[in-house]
Design an enzyme around this catalytic site. Sequence first.
Site, PDB file in Angstrom:
ATOM      1  N   SER A   4       0.851  -1.199   0.000  1.00  0.00           N
ATOM      2  CA  SER A   4       0.000   0.000   0.000  1.00  0.00           C
ATOM      3  C   SER A   4       0.878   1.238   0.000  1.00  0.00           C
ATOM      4  CB  SER A   4      -0.871   0.005   1.258  1.00  0.00           C
ATOM      5  OG  SER A   4      -1.459   1.274   1.450  1.00  0.00           O
ATOM      6  N   TYR A  39      -1.909  -0.996  10.417  1.00  0.00           N
ATOM      7  CA  TYR A  39      -2.095  -1.696   9.128  1.00  0.00           C
ATOM      8  C   TYR A  39      -0.961  -1.301   8.179  1.00  0.00           C
ATOM      9  CZ  TYR A  39      -3.954  -1.620   4.291  1.00  0.00           C
ATOM     10  OH  TYR A  39      -4.109  -1.707   2.926  1.00  0.00           O
TER      11      TYR A  39
HETATM   12  P1  NAP Z   1     -11.821  -5.860  -1.150  1.00  0.00           P
HETATM   13  O1  NAP Z   1     -12.364  -5.329  -2.430  1.00  0.00           O
HETATM   14  O2  NAP Z   1     -12.602  -5.605   0.100  1.00  0.00           O
HETATM   15  O3  NAP Z   1     -11.579  -7.416  -1.343  1.00  0.00           O
HETATM   16  C1  NAP Z   1     -11.062  -8.172  -0.315  1.00  0.00           C
HETATM   17  C2  NAP Z   1     -10.960  -9.624  -0.764  1.00  0.00           C
HETATM   18  O4  NAP Z   1     -10.249 -10.321   0.235  1.00  0.00           O
HETATM   19  C3  NAP Z   1     -12.285 -10.325  -0.913  1.00  0.00           C
HETATM   20  O5  NAP Z   1     -12.223 -11.146  -2.069  1.00  0.00           O
HETATM   21  C4  NAP Z   1     -12.397 -11.170   0.354  1.00  0.00           C
HETATM   22  O6  NAP Z   1     -13.255 -12.257   0.106  1.00  0.00           O
HETATM   23  C5  NAP Z   1     -10.923 -11.529   0.555  1.00  0.00           C
HETATM   24  N1  NAP Z   1     -10.448 -11.856   1.906  1.00  0.00           N
HETATM   25  C6  NAP Z   1     -10.596 -11.141   3.032  1.00  0.00           C
HETATM   26  N2  NAP Z   1      -9.973 -11.742   4.066  1.00  0.00           N
HETATM   27  C7  NAP Z   1      -9.385 -12.858   3.570  1.00  0.00           C
HETATM   28  C8  NAP Z   1      -8.602 -13.891   4.124  1.00  0.00           C
HETATM   29  N3  NAP Z   1      -8.297 -13.913   5.429  1.00  0.00           N
HETATM   30  N4  NAP Z   1      -8.172 -14.887   3.316  1.00  0.00           N
HETATM   31  C9  NAP Z   1      -8.477 -14.885   1.997  1.00  0.00           C
HETATM   32  N5  NAP Z   1      -9.227 -13.940   1.418  1.00  0.00           N
HETATM   33  C10 NAP Z   1      -9.674 -12.937   2.190  1.00  0.00           C
HETATM   34  O7  NAP Z   1     -10.342  -5.308  -0.851  1.00  0.00           O
HETATM   35  P2  NAP Z   1      -9.263  -4.545  -1.762  1.00  0.00           P
HETATM   36  O8  NAP Z   1      -9.386  -3.104  -1.510  1.00  0.00           O
HETATM   37  O9  NAP Z   1      -9.284  -5.055  -3.148  1.00  0.00           O
HETATM   38  O10 NAP Z   1      -7.918  -4.996  -1.035  1.00  0.00           O
HETATM   39  C11 NAP Z   1      -7.036  -5.954  -1.600  1.00  0.00           C
HETATM   40  C12 NAP Z   1      -5.620  -5.638  -1.171  1.00  0.00           C
HETATM   41  O11 NAP Z   1      -5.291  -4.310  -1.606  1.00  0.00           O
HETATM   42  C13 NAP Z   1      -5.344  -5.674   0.329  1.00  0.00           C
HETATM   43  O12 NAP Z   1      -4.065  -6.236   0.541  1.00  0.00           O
HETATM   44  C14 NAP Z   1      -5.322  -4.207   0.721  1.00  0.00           C
HETATM   45  O13 NAP Z   1      -4.528  -3.976   1.861  1.00  0.00           O
HETATM   46  C15 NAP Z   1      -4.687  -3.622  -0.520  1.00  0.00           C
HETATM   47  N6  NAP Z   1      -4.886  -2.178  -0.685  1.00  0.00           N
HETATM   48  C16 NAP Z   1      -6.132  -1.673  -0.915  1.00  0.00           C
HETATM   49  C17 NAP Z   1      -6.273  -0.296  -1.086  1.00  0.00           C
HETATM   50  C18 NAP Z   1      -7.613   0.334  -1.359  1.00  0.00           C
HETATM   51  O14 NAP Z   1      -7.681   1.599  -1.286  1.00  0.00           O
HETATM   52  N7  NAP Z   1      -8.644  -0.417  -1.671  1.00  0.00           N
HETATM   53  C19 NAP Z   1      -5.139   0.541  -1.022  1.00  0.00           C
HETATM   54  C20 NAP Z   1      -3.905  -0.013  -0.770  1.00  0.00           C
HETATM   55  C21 NAP Z   1      -3.779  -1.378  -0.626  1.00  0.00           C
HETATM   56  P3  NAP Z   1     -13.943 -13.142   1.292  1.00  0.00           P
HETATM   57  O15 NAP Z   1     -14.779 -12.201   2.099  1.00  0.00           O
HETATM   58  O16 NAP Z   1     -14.739 -14.184   0.571  1.00  0.00           O
HETATM   59  O17 NAP Z   1     -12.786 -13.723   2.045  1.00  0.00           O
END
Ligand code: NAP
Length: 254
Positions: A146, A159
């Site tokens: 991130s 985090y």
């Molecule tokens: P998201 O749209 O909320 O998707 C999260 C995904 O993770 C879902 O498919 C969920 O499905 C799965 N999940 C959650 N806990 C899990 C676990 N313990 N084991 C396996 N799967 C799990 O989230 P996102 O924003 O795309 O985030 C993805 C990554 O990007 C993360 O590493 C986050 O830190 C990073 N990130 C996001 C942002 C942002 O602004 N969105 C910015 C920087 C970094 P289930 O509920 O079925 O498990």
Amino acid sequence: MGSEKKRLFDGKVAVITASTQGIGFAIARRLALEGASVVISSRRQNNVDEAVAKLKAEGLDVFGLACHVSLADQRANLIKSTVDKYGQIDILISNAAVNPSVDPILTMSEKALDKLWEINLKASVQIVQDAAPFLSDNSSVIFVTSITAFNPMGSLAMYAVMKTALLGLTKALAAELAPKTRVNGIAPGFVPTRFADFITNDLKLREEIESKTLLKRLGTTEDMAAAAAFLASDDASYITGETLVIGGGAPSRL
Ligand code: NAP
């Protein structure tokens, strides 16, 4: 001679954790559109089924199973099922993370600290340990970190510190896995997903974040997928141990 253009990942096999929605799903879709056979996973079987159905409807080669990244048997099953079906792993994307608390570090509960360590960091190590014996020559591992890794602040501080640790893990594993496997990271800026909606749905906060980017917008899941696809491809064949910020020019590092 065939007239079909060879795609970036024809014949490649990709495993992506937490890939049933958001950034992980967009990466899965992008790699599959570029010809990869993609293994999708997340905790909930119904989410897996839905994501697989969506991508199959586009004619993509995907396969999915439930895997909570902290559960050793489910990680082992993810890797074994992939190898049984496809024989090897060319691309591994470690994308799972949680943000269980918005408390300051000084008052964060032990339970929240443990969860951050277990899912965001320890499982990132363990999924690579599990996959390593099956990584092909010229393979690629990508951690999703991130932009906050470079500036841990506010309600995301602890985090973000876990994401800072992933920068180190990227370098350390790049050394351990070289020259067979490249290890890199992508550092997304703010992207409206379920994970980030407590921030991006707050209009004031959203405008503040957008104003700090040079491009005056939030990122999209497709922006993140494009960067992951680049790092996983042979176009990045001389890049390892690096983390690419995809943050629209928001402050990160020099
Ligand atoms: P998201 O749209 O909320 O998707 C999260 C995904 O993770 C879902 O498919 C969920 O499905 C799965 N999940 C959650 N806990 C899990 C676990 N313990 N084991 C396996 N799967 C799990 O989230 P996102 O924003 O795309 O985030 C993805 C990554 O990007 C993360 O590493 C986050 O830190 C990073 N990130 C996001 C942002 C942002 O602004 N969105 C910015 C920087 C970094 P289930 O509920 O079925 O498990």
